[in-house]
Design a protein around this motif. Sequence first.
Motif, PDB file in Angstrom:
ATOM      1  N   MET A 315       0.824  -1.207   0.000  1.00 66.00           N
ATOM      2  CA  MET A 315       0.000   0.000   0.000  1.00 66.00           C
ATOM      3  C   MET A 315       0.858   1.257   0.000  1.00 66.00           C
ATOM      4  N   ASN A 316       1.951   1.254   0.762  1.00 70.69           N
ATOM      5  CA  ASN A 316       2.789   2.448   0.835  1.00 70.69           C
ATOM      6  C   ASN A 316       3.398   2.792  -0.523  1.00 70.69           C
ATOM      7  N   THR A 317       3.805   1.777  -1.279  1.00 69.20           N
ATOM      8  CA  THR A 317       4.309   2.035  -2.627  1.00 69.20           C
ATOM      9  C   THR A 317       3.205   2.598  -3.503  1.00 69.20           C
ATOM     10  N   GLY A 318       1.991   2.059  -3.368  1.00 72.32           N
ATOM     11  CA  GLY A 318       0.870   2.561  -4.153  1.00 72.32           C
ATOM     12  C   GLY A 318       0.522   4.001  -3.826  1.00 72.32           C
ATOM     13  N   ILE A 319       0.561   4.370  -2.558  1.00 73.50           N
ATOM     14  CA  ILE A 319       0.276   5.759  -2.188  1.00 73.50           C
ATOM     15  C   ILE A 319       1.383   6.681  -2.700  1.00 73.50           C
ATOM     16  N   GLY A 320       2.616   6.160  -2.761  1.00 75.07           N
ATOM     17  CA  GLY A 320       3.682   6.924  -3.413  1.00 75.07           C
ATOM     18  C   GLY A 320       3.391   7.140  -4.896  1.00 75.07           C
ATOM     19  N   ASP A 321       2.840   6.124  -5.550  1.00 73.07           N
ATOM     20  CA  ASP A 321       2.403   6.297  -6.945  1.00 73.07           C
ATOM     21  C   ASP A 321       1.409   7.457  -7.047  1.00 73.07           C
ATOM     22  N   ALA A 322       0.410   7.432  -6.164  1.00 71.73           N
ATOM     23  CA  ALA A 322      -0.638   8.450  -6.201  1.00 71.73           C
ATOM     24  C   ALA A 322      -0.073   9.849  -5.978  1.00 71.73           C
ATOM     25  N   ALA A 323       0.862   9.987  -5.030  1.00 77.04           N
ATOM     26  CA  ALA A 323       1.434  11.296  -4.720  1.00 77.04           C
ATOM     27  C   ALA A 323       2.227  11.852  -5.900  1.00 77.04           C
ATOM     28  N   THR A 324       2.890  10.971  -6.640  1.00 81.41           N
ATOM     29  CA  THR A 324       3.649  11.419  -7.814  1.00 81.41           C
ATOM     30  C   THR A 324       2.723  11.759  -8.969  1.00 81.41           C
ATOM     31  N   LEU A 325       1.757  10.884  -9.224  1.00 84.76           N
ATOM     32  CA  LEU A 325       0.876  11.094 -10.377  1.00 84.76           C
ATOM     33  C   LEU A 325      -0.042  12.288 -10.183  1.00 84.76           C
ATOM     34  N   SER A 326      -0.431  12.575  -8.945  1.00 83.23           N
ATOM     35  CA  SER A 326      -1.416  13.639  -8.720  1.00 83.23           C
ATOM     36  C   SER A 326      -0.916  14.994  -9.206  1.00 83.23           C
ATOM     37  N   TRP A 327       0.317  15.339  -8.855  1.00 81.23           N
ATOM     38  CA  TRP A 327       0.777  16.663  -9.257  1.00 81.23           C
ATOM     39  C   TRP A 327       1.019  16.739 -10.760  1.00 81.23           C
ATOM     40  N   LEU A 341       5.766  15.524 -19.678  1.00 77.54           N
ATOM     41  CA  LEU A 341       5.744  15.384 -18.224  1.00 77.54           C
ATOM     42  C   LEU A 341       5.202  14.029 -17.789  1.00 77.54           C
ATOM     43  N   LEU A 342       4.112  13.575 -18.384  1.00 78.80           N
ATOM     44  CA  LEU A 342       3.469  12.355 -17.925  1.00 78.80           C
ATOM     45  C   LEU A 342       4.321  11.115 -18.158  1.00 78.80           C
ATOM     46  N   ASP A 343       5.285  11.197 -19.076  1.00 77.50           N
ATOM     47  CA  ASP A 343       6.204  10.072 -19.278  1.00 77.50           C
ATOM     48  C   ASP A 343       7.061   9.830 -18.036  1.00 77.50           C
ATOM     49  N   ALA A 344       7.247  10.889 -17.228  1.00 69.96           N
ATOM     50  CA  ALA A 344       8.102  10.771 -16.042  1.00 69.96           C
ATOM     51  C   ALA A 344       7.473   9.916 -14.959  1.00 69.96           C
ATOM     52  N   TYR A 345       6.153   9.727 -15.003  1.00 70.34           N
ATOM     53  CA  TYR A 345       5.501   8.931 -13.965  1.00 70.34           C
ATOM     54  C   TYR A 345       6.059   7.514 -13.940  1.00 70.34           C
ATOM     55  N   GLU A 346       6.051   6.835 -15.058  1.00 69.28           N
ATOM     56  CA  GLU A 346       6.602   5.479 -15.100  1.00 69.28           C
ATOM     57  C   GLU A 346       8.096   5.484 -14.816  1.00 69.28           C
ATOM     58  N   THR A 347       8.804   6.473 -15.361  1.00 72.08           N
ATOM     59  CA  THR A 347      10.249   6.549 -15.159  1.00 72.08           C
ATOM     60  C   THR A 347      10.594   6.649 -13.676  1.00 72.08           C
ATOM     61  N   GLU A 348       9.796   7.390 -12.929  1.00 73.39           N
ATOM     62  CA  GLU A 348      10.060   7.558 -11.501  1.00 73.39           C
ATOM     63  C   GLU A 348       9.552   6.396 -10.654  1.00 73.39           C
ATOM     64  N   ARG A 349       8.360   5.936 -10.943  1.00 69.54           N
ATOM     65  CA  ARG A 349       7.713   5.010 -10.012  1.00 69.54           C
ATOM     66  C   ARG A 349       7.996   3.533 -10.289  1.00 69.54           C
ATOM     67  N   ARG A 350       8.195   3.133 -11.517  1.00 69.22           N
ATOM     68  CA  ARG A 350       8.394   1.705 -11.780  1.00 69.22           C
ATOM     69  C   ARG A 350       9.655   1.170 -11.100  1.00 69.22           C
ATOM     70  N   PRO A 351      10.780   1.883 -11.111  1.00 69.06           N
ATOM     71  CA  PRO A 351      11.955   1.374 -10.375  1.00 69.06           C
ATOM     72  C   PRO A 351      11.710   1.248  -8.872  1.00 69.06           C
ATOM     73  N   VAL A 352      10.899   2.131  -8.314  1.00 69.34           N
ATOM     74  CA  VAL A 352      10.570   2.013  -6.887  1.00 69.34           C
ATOM     75  C   VAL A 352       9.832   0.713  -6.632  1.00 69.34           C
ATOM     76  N   ALA A 353       8.854   0.407  -7.485  1.00 69.76           N
ATOM     77  CA  ALA A 353       8.107  -0.841  -7.321  1.00 69.76           C
ATOM     78  C   ALA A 353       9.009  -2.052  -7.496  1.00 69.76           C
ATOM     79  N   GLN A 354       9.914  -1.997  -8.445  1.00 70.47           N
ATOM     80  CA  GLN A 354      10.833  -3.124  -8.630  1.00 70.47           C
ATOM     81  C   GLN A 354      11.666  -3.350  -7.368  1.00 70.47           C
ATOM     82  N   TRP A 355      12.069  -2.273  -6.717  1.00 72.31           N
ATOM     83  CA  TRP A 355      12.856  -2.401  -5.489  1.00 72.31           C
ATOM     84  C   TRP A 355      12.003  -2.958  -4.356  1.00 72.31           C
ATOM     85  N   THR A 356      10.794  -2.392  -4.148  1.00 72.85           N
ATOM     86  CA  THR A 356       9.976  -2.851  -3.034  1.00 72.85           C
ATOM     87  C   THR A 356       9.504  -4.290  -3.236  1.00 72.85           C
TER      88      THR A 356
END
Length: 377
Positions: A315-327, A341-356
Amino acid sequence: MTSPNTQQSAVPVLVVGAGPVGLCLAIDLALRGVPTTVVDRSDGSIVFPTAESINARTMEHFRRFGLAEKLRDEGFPPDYPRVVRFVTRVFGSELVSFARPSNRLQPIESESFSPEGMLWCPRFWFEPMLRDRAVELGVSIRWNTECTGFEEDNDRVVATLHSTVDDTTETLEATYLVGCDGASSTIRRAIDVDYEGSFAEGANLSVLIDCAAILEDNPHGAATQIYPVCGSQRIILSAMDGMARWRVTVPLAADESPDLDAVLADNLGREVPYQILDSRSWTGHSVVAEKYRHGRAFLAGDSAHLNWPQGGHGMNTGIGDAATLSWMLAAMVQGWGGPSLLDAYETERRPVAQWTVAISQHNVGTQQRLPLPTDLT
């Protein structure tokens, strides 16, 4: 508090899924001045407690939402000891324990690096607060409404919504669509995105019980999690209300139907009275969606990644997704975001998910392989 299921013709953002991730996205967008509609196929009932470990970064987001203090003081009992304890058996010998501050005292402990800190607060405590805050900010939450598909062009998404109450269908236009609709995501399937990684790594049974003896007869005191290690199956007991209610997680062999009476007696150290309230079978996965976006449609939360619960990263990773995508969505809706700009969402968040996902997989493997002396009972 819930909002009425009023019909609309168009919205800037349509969120599919009113779980914690979808609600956080809607709240964040509302605080940024972006009207949002959330639809969910369920009736809103929270029937099984999960996602109780709220990390410091998520609490910082809840602080922005105006919810951090309320969660600390009005959620899980604020002064309950947040201890993790490893024991031979619950009524046996303690091997090691890790003391953490209670929910009320956590900000004092973590003030050197954050105004917030980790919180223990099962979902049936905190999710109603998220719903109330979303509605307070003007978010429309429509229960018993499923998104069965959508079409998109360069300017909009047109979603088909089906009411499971009166069996009616309507369409709703949105500038952007976000699938926060979990592992069986309709949105992920609609944009033809697969998960990548390791599936079905282990079967499990989670059982919600009332058992007063676990605290009343425990020689070691209260704990939020208890790990008995000498039973034939290494179960985990997680405190749900700080009193008699516990979630018991039992690892299973393939096609196993456990004798819960025997499993509990083995891990507690003796037979005690208890009542089963509910149960859920589930399978551990370590997977991440191959991409997070297709045109105007996005994935967040479990629709984008699935991991073992050990470590509390899902859930914490998912809420991080939401916080990034919202702005990012707010920037595009309000006209101050650039074309890429919207291309950066996957660039930023997918590596976080891979780590978690990887660290959760490591955590469960370490737990399962914990070596024990042969004479330990």
